[in-house]
Design a protein around this motif. Structure first.
Motif, mmCIF file in Angstrom:
data_model
loop_
_atom_site.group_PDB
_atom_site.id
_atom_site.type_symbol
_atom_site.label_atom_id
_atom_site.label_comp_id
_atom_site.label_asym_id
_atom_site.label_seq_id
_atom_site.Cartn_x
_atom_site.Cartn_y
_atom_site.Cartn_z
ATOM 1 N N PHE A 57 12.475 -18.236 -27.493
ATOM 2 C CA PHE A 57 12.967 -19.374 -26.725
ATOM 3 C C PHE A 57 12.951 -20.624 -27.597
ATOM 4 N N ARG A 58 14.009 -21.421 -27.506
ATOM 5 C CA ARG A 58 14.059 -22.677 -28.234
ATOM 6 C C ARG A 58 14.027 -23.814 -27.216
ATOM 7 N N TYR A 59 13.343 -24.881 -27.568
ATOM 8 C CA TYR A 59 13.068 -25.947 -26.612
ATOM 9 C C TYR A 59 13.088 -27.294 -27.291
ATOM 10 N N ARG A 60 13.090 -28.337 -26.498
ATOM 11 C CA ARG A 60 12.984 -29.720 -26.951
ATOM 12 C C ARG A 60 11.677 -30.281 -26.411
ATOM 13 N N LEU A 61 11.081 -31.218 -27.151
ATOM 14 C CA LEU A 61 9.805 -31.806 -26.770
ATOM 15 C C LEU A 61 9.983 -33.227 -26.239
ATOM 16 N N GLN A 62 9.239 -33.570 -25.202
ATOM 17 C CA GLN A 62 9.148 -34.932 -24.682
ATOM 18 C C GLN A 62 10.522 -35.570 -24.496
ATOM 19 N N VAL A 63 11.379 -34.946 -23.728
ATOM 20 C CA VAL A 63 12.742 -35.422 -23.525
ATOM 21 C C VAL A 63 12.721 -36.627 -22.584
ATOM 22 N N LYS A 64 13.192 -37.766 -23.073
ATOM 23 C CA LYS A 64 13.146 -39.012 -22.299
ATOM 24 C C LYS A 64 14.124 -39.064 -21.127
ATOM 25 N N PRO A 65 15.385 -38.634 -21.283
ATOM 26 C CA PRO A 65 16.319 -38.790 -20.158
ATOM 27 C C PRO A 65 15.967 -37.944 -18.932
ATOM 28 N N VAL A 66 15.159 -36.911 -19.097
ATOM 29 C CA VAL A 66 14.816 -36.057 -17.964
ATOM 30 C C VAL A 66 13.741 -36.743 -17.139
ATOM 31 N N SER A 67 13.882 -36.682 -15.825
ATOM 32 C CA SER A 67 12.939 -37.328 -14.921
ATOM 33 C C SER A 67 11.534 -36.748 -15.091
ATOM 34 N N GLY A 68 10.544 -37.611 -15.260
ATOM 35 C CA GLY A 68 9.164 -37.190 -15.427
ATOM 36 C C GLY A 68 8.764 -36.951 -16.867
ATOM 37 N N ARG A 69 9.703 -36.996 -17.769
ATOM 38 C CA ARG A 69 9.476 -36.773 -19.199
ATOM 39 C C ARG A 69 8.628 -35.527 -19.452
ATOM 40 N N PRO A 70 9.180 -34.337 -19.206
ATOM 41 C CA PRO A 70 8.411 -33.097 -19.337
ATOM 42 C C PRO A 70 8.040 -32.808 -20.791
ATOM 43 N N ASN A 71 6.993 -32.001 -20.963
ATOM 44 C CA ASN A 71 6.530 -31.652 -22.300
ATOM 45 C C ASN A 71 7.519 -30.745 -23.013
ATOM 46 N N LYS B 140 19.106 -24.546 -22.654
ATOM 47 C CA LYS B 140 19.975 -23.392 -22.417
ATOM 48 C C LYS B 140 19.715 -22.781 -21.044
ATOM 49 N N HIS B 141 18.461 -22.776 -20.626
ATOM 50 C CA HIS B 141 18.087 -22.174 -19.351
ATOM 51 C C HIS B 141 17.920 -23.211 -18.237
ATOM 52 N N ARG B 142 18.096 -24.483 -18.569
ATOM 53 C CA ARG B 142 17.964 -25.589 -17.619
ATOM 54 C C ARG B 142 16.610 -25.557 -16.923
ATOM 55 N N VAL B 143 15.554 -25.484 -17.752
ATOM 56 C CA VAL B 143 14.181 -25.421 -17.274
ATOM 57 C C VAL B 143 13.374 -26.518 -17.945
ATOM 58 N N ALA B 144 12.532 -27.178 -17.163
ATOM 59 C CA ALA B 144 11.602 -28.182 -17.696
ATOM 60 C C ALA B 144 10.187 -27.733 -17.378
ATOM 61 N N ILE B 145 9.278 -27.878 -18.367
ATOM 62 C CA ILE B 145 7.891 -27.458 -18.206
ATOM 63 C C ILE B 145 6.997 -28.670 -18.466
ATOM 64 N N ILE B 146 6.103 -28.928 -17.495
ATOM 65 C CA ILE B 146 5.122 -30.000 -17.639
ATOM 66 C C ILE B 146 3.750 -29.343 -17.744
ATOM 67 N N VAL B 147 3.019 -29.643 -18.803
ATOM 68 C CA VAL B 147 1.696 -29.077 -19.010
ATOM 69 C C VAL B 147 0.667 -30.151 -18.689
ATOM 70 N N HIS B 148 -0.238 -29.858 -17.774
ATOM 71 C CA HIS B 148 -1.324 -30.788 -17.424
ATOM 72 C C HIS B 148 -2.547 -30.412 -18.236
ATOM 73 N N GLY B 149 -2.976 -31.350 -19.058
ATOM 74 C CA GLY B 149 -4.186 -31.067 -19.827
ATOM 75 C C GLY B 149 -4.150 -31.644 -21.197
#
Length: 95
Positions: free
Chosen positions: A67-81, A86-95
């Motif tokens: 899987f390829r991903y982007r880090l700390q994307v600003k335009p996405v709401s909540g600024r996910p990690n 490609k899969h239109r998925v955002a992941i937020i990691v708490h910790g």
């Protein structure tokens, strides 16, 4: 002994919110710091918001599985990690 259930005159009662601090400017809510300014600055400078161990674990696992991903994307709401565009998925990691 007075009957508390028949208490009709509440105008003489103290307000219940009088003991709760009103905000950060209230003297009762101020806490004194137990370390001096230089020590607090050194402690706070060691705290990072990125590349923490809880963030690195899923990143390594996703990358190893292709899987390829982007880090700390600003335009996405909540600024996910992590964002997998490609899969239109955002992941937020708490910790």
């Amino acid at each position: 002994m007075p009957n508390l259930a028949d208490k009709s005159d509440t105008s003489q009662d103290e307000p219940l919110l009088a003991c709760i601090p009103s905000g950060p400017g209230d003297a009762r809510s101020q806490m004194t710091d137990i370390v001096n300014k230089e020590t607090r600055s050194r402690m706070m400078s060691g705290i990072c918001g990125r590349d923490t161990r809880p963030e690195l674990l899923p990143r390594r696992a996703l990358h190893a599985r292709g899987f390829r991903y982007r880090l700390q994307v600003k335009p996405v709401s909540g600024r996910p990690n992590l964002v997998l565009p490609k899969h239109r998925v955002a992941i937020i990691v708490h910790g």
